[in-house]
Design a protein around this motif. Structure first.
Motif, short mmCIF file in Angstrom:
data_model
loop_
_atom_site.label_atom_id
_atom_site.label_comp_id
_atom_site.label_asym_id
_atom_site.label_seq_id
_atom_site.Cartn_x
_atom_site.Cartn_y
_atom_site.Cartn_z
N LYS A 132 -67.95 29.47 -51.87
CA LYS A 132 -66.70 29.15 -52.57
C LYS A 132 -65.47 29.38 -51.71
O LYS A 132 -64.36 29.07 -52.11
CB LYS A 132 -66.57 30.02 -53.83
CG LYS A 132 -67.61 29.75 -54.90
CD LYS A 132 -67.27 30.52 -56.17
CE LYS A 132 -68.28 30.22 -57.25
NZ LYS A 132 -67.89 30.81 -58.56
N PHE A 133 -65.68 29.96 -50.53
CA PHE A 133 -64.54 30.35 -49.69
C PHE A 133 -64.32 29.38 -48.54
O PHE A 133 -65.27 28.92 -47.90
CB PHE A 133 -64.79 31.75 -49.12
CG PHE A 133 -63.66 32.23 -48.26
CD1 PHE A 133 -62.59 32.91 -48.82
CD2 PHE A 133 -63.65 31.96 -46.89
CE1 PHE A 133 -61.52 33.33 -48.02
CE2 PHE A 133 -62.59 32.37 -46.09
CZ PHE A 133 -61.53 33.05 -46.65
N ARG A 142 -52.00 30.49 -49.07
CA ARG A 142 -51.22 31.57 -49.69
C ARG A 142 -49.79 31.63 -49.14
O ARG A 142 -48.88 32.07 -49.84
CB ARG A 142 -51.94 32.91 -49.48
CG ARG A 142 -53.19 33.03 -50.33
CD ARG A 142 -54.06 34.21 -49.94
NE ARG A 142 -53.42 35.52 -50.04
CZ ARG A 142 -53.22 36.19 -51.17
NH1 ARG A 142 -53.60 35.66 -52.31
NH2 ARG A 142 -52.65 37.38 -51.16
N LEU A 164 -60.46 36.43 -53.61
CA LEU A 164 -60.90 35.91 -52.31
C LEU A 164 -61.75 36.96 -51.60
O LEU A 164 -62.78 36.63 -50.99
CB LEU A 164 -59.69 35.52 -51.46
CG LEU A 164 -58.94 34.25 -51.91
CD1 LEU A 164 -57.68 34.06 -51.07
CD2 LEU A 164 -59.83 33.01 -51.82
N LEU A 212 -65.68 37.04 -50.15
CA LEU A 212 -66.05 37.44 -48.78
C LEU A 212 -67.04 38.60 -48.79
O LEU A 212 -67.70 38.87 -47.79
CB LEU A 212 -64.80 37.83 -48.00
CG LEU A 212 -63.86 36.66 -47.65
CD1 LEU A 212 -62.53 37.18 -47.12
CD2 LEU A 212 -64.52 35.75 -46.62
N PRO A 258 -61.55 29.22 -45.09
CA PRO A 258 -60.40 29.88 -44.44
C PRO A 258 -59.07 29.26 -44.85
O PRO A 258 -58.06 29.97 -44.95
CB PRO A 258 -60.70 29.66 -42.95
CG PRO A 258 -62.20 29.62 -42.88
CD PRO A 258 -62.62 28.91 -44.13
N ILE A 299 -56.80 30.89 -47.43
CA ILE A 299 -55.82 31.93 -47.04
C ILE A 299 -54.55 31.28 -46.50
O ILE A 299 -53.44 31.72 -46.82
CB ILE A 299 -56.44 32.90 -46.01
CG1 ILE A 299 -57.67 33.61 -46.63
CG2 ILE A 299 -55.40 33.96 -45.58
CD1 ILE A 299 -58.34 34.63 -45.72
N ASP A 300 -54.73 30.20 -45.72
CA ASP A 300 -53.54 29.48 -45.23
C ASP A 300 -52.63 29.10 -46.40
O ASP A 300 -51.41 29.21 -46.31
CB ASP A 300 -53.93 28.18 -44.51
CG ASP A 300 -54.90 28.42 -43.35
OD1 ASP A 300 -54.88 29.54 -42.81
OD2 ASP A 300 -55.66 27.49 -43.02
#
Lengths: 281, 281
Positions: A201-202, A210, A189, A193, A204, A207-208
């Protein structure tokens, strides 16, 4: 068995009895070599895969209704896209039917969860590729309670019945779950960034997600415990090493194609007569 | 302009004013090199194509609705399959939507000839590939009078209107007609009869079709005369040399993608914030 393998990948990666929470995602089960040997073998083996795939395609064109379906599951960054690009990308696009299943559309939600899946099953002679699949309906749907338990719980049985139907209809299923560690996912990830060519490809929300890692692990465990069948087994592929995951999936596909005992379709015409026609034109 | 080209392929191959009956199918318009230079350039240029394609795919994933559609036409053995395998095969399968249009099914025949075509138009971010297309409905349909002239004749106008609609909706059309000579076709058919791994590509009807060569030539002439428009021009590619045809189509696709002036989608999130989130987990 291909060189450098001490245990056949179909055995080394079979999900039977695997505890996903304890999986070493940096391991290379069954493979004796390191990265360099793996990459060089991959180049050789994708050629073998490509040759087999051409026979499958030729057979399909000649009326053979059999096909192969690669089902790819894995958390974000696990490398599904890389498998498609580097493994499936090595074979003729004419014989590939690639389908990515995202969040269901409104139309899809109005139907049974298998409805959109059935529409994308590969035809005879094709290698179908599902980037995510009907398993999302017992993974994200279970973890986030998108539907009540009374709905997702019976799905394991429904999936097994569905897949038995596919196998009986001549579809060889190759079900692959890719696993990276939580740390490796963070690294990947972060790379997205750090590189402007990877921002797209990212999200937010990645991350949630995870925070739900243990829930996903549990949901994946239920998937392999309940839907790894004799006819449609799961393969659990440690994927911290991209080269290993790509090689492993290549080997699994080669094995599936070899099981079909494909050969070039025989001529259904008189070869000499046709040559004569061309000569006497 | 890429090296070895003296005239840009988009100019050298533009159908405007071309007489197909007089085409030298062994020529290599605009290209100064021979086979070896062509093959080595092809390897370089497919990499360029692949990079551009990834940007198109990334843009599509980020909401860009534009796409590219390669329409491939040509007689049997002209090399459509080779273009798909060697040119399209060089890009990520995730971004390719390949559709082959054979003899219409009964269901397809009950609809307008564009019905089945519309269903396979590429989504935003994709390179669509039509192996044969709606042009069959003014080629084989005209040559073999599958429908009366009162039906096929208006189709040129209908096709132009349809394609204008596609262009307006953000689809860049790359229409390529591959031409081999009657002699080269005989050689290629003979090769299929001489190689057991190629029997499956041969049908006795392929030889029957050779008797209609002048009719097909006339029908192709009508296609380029009537449907090569500013927004959706035809490119006529001499294809006796497979390496040339593949290189030419690669260049045409690169040009189409360059016209879109693609760039990596910008981040729609705060990069620093997301990095912090990952660090502070």
């Amino acid at each position: 068995m291909a060189k450098h393998w001490s245990v056949d990948p179909t055995e080394a990666l079979r999900a039977d009895g695997i505890q996903i929470a304890e999986l070493d995602t940096s391991a290379t089960p069954g493979f004796k070599g390191k990265k360099k040997a793996g990459q060089s073998l991959l180049a050789e083996r994708t050629q073998v895969l490509s040759d087999l795939q051409e026979k499958l395609y030729a057979s399909g064109r000649s009326g053979d209704s059999r096909s192969v379906l690669l089902v790819l599951q894995g958390m974000d960054t696990a490398g599904k896209g890389g498998i498609v690009r580097h493994v499936i990308g090595s074979v003729d696009p004419q014989g590939v039917d690639h389908a990515a299943f995202g969040v269901p559309t409104r139309a899809e939600k109005r139907h049974d969860f298998l409805w959109r899946i059935r529409k994308r099953l590969p035809e005879g002679g094709q290698i179908g590729v599902f980037d995510r699949s009907h398993y999302e309906d017992v993974l994200v749907a279970r973890v986030h309670e998108l539907v009540p338990e009374s709905v997702w719980r019976p799905r394991y049985t429904e999936i097994n019945a569905f897949e038995r139907e596919l196998v009986d209809s001549g579809i060889t299923l190759v079900k692959v779950a890719l696993f990276v560690s939580l740390d490796e996912q963070r690294r990947r990830l972060l790379e997205r960034l750090n590189r402007p060519d990877k921002y797209w490809k990212f999200k937010p929300a990645d991350i949630d997600e995870r925070a739900y890692w243990p829930d996903y692990t549990e949901a994946y465990q239920a998937v392999v415990d309940r839907t790894s069948t004799k006819g449609a087994p799961w393969y659990v592929v440690p994927a911290d090493h991209k080269w290993y995951a790509r090689l492993a999936v290549t080997e699994l596909l080669i094995d599936a194609l070899e099981q079909l005992q494909l050969d070039w379709p025989p001529a259904d015409f008189d070869i000499k007569e046709q040559k004569r026609r061309l000569r006497d034109e």
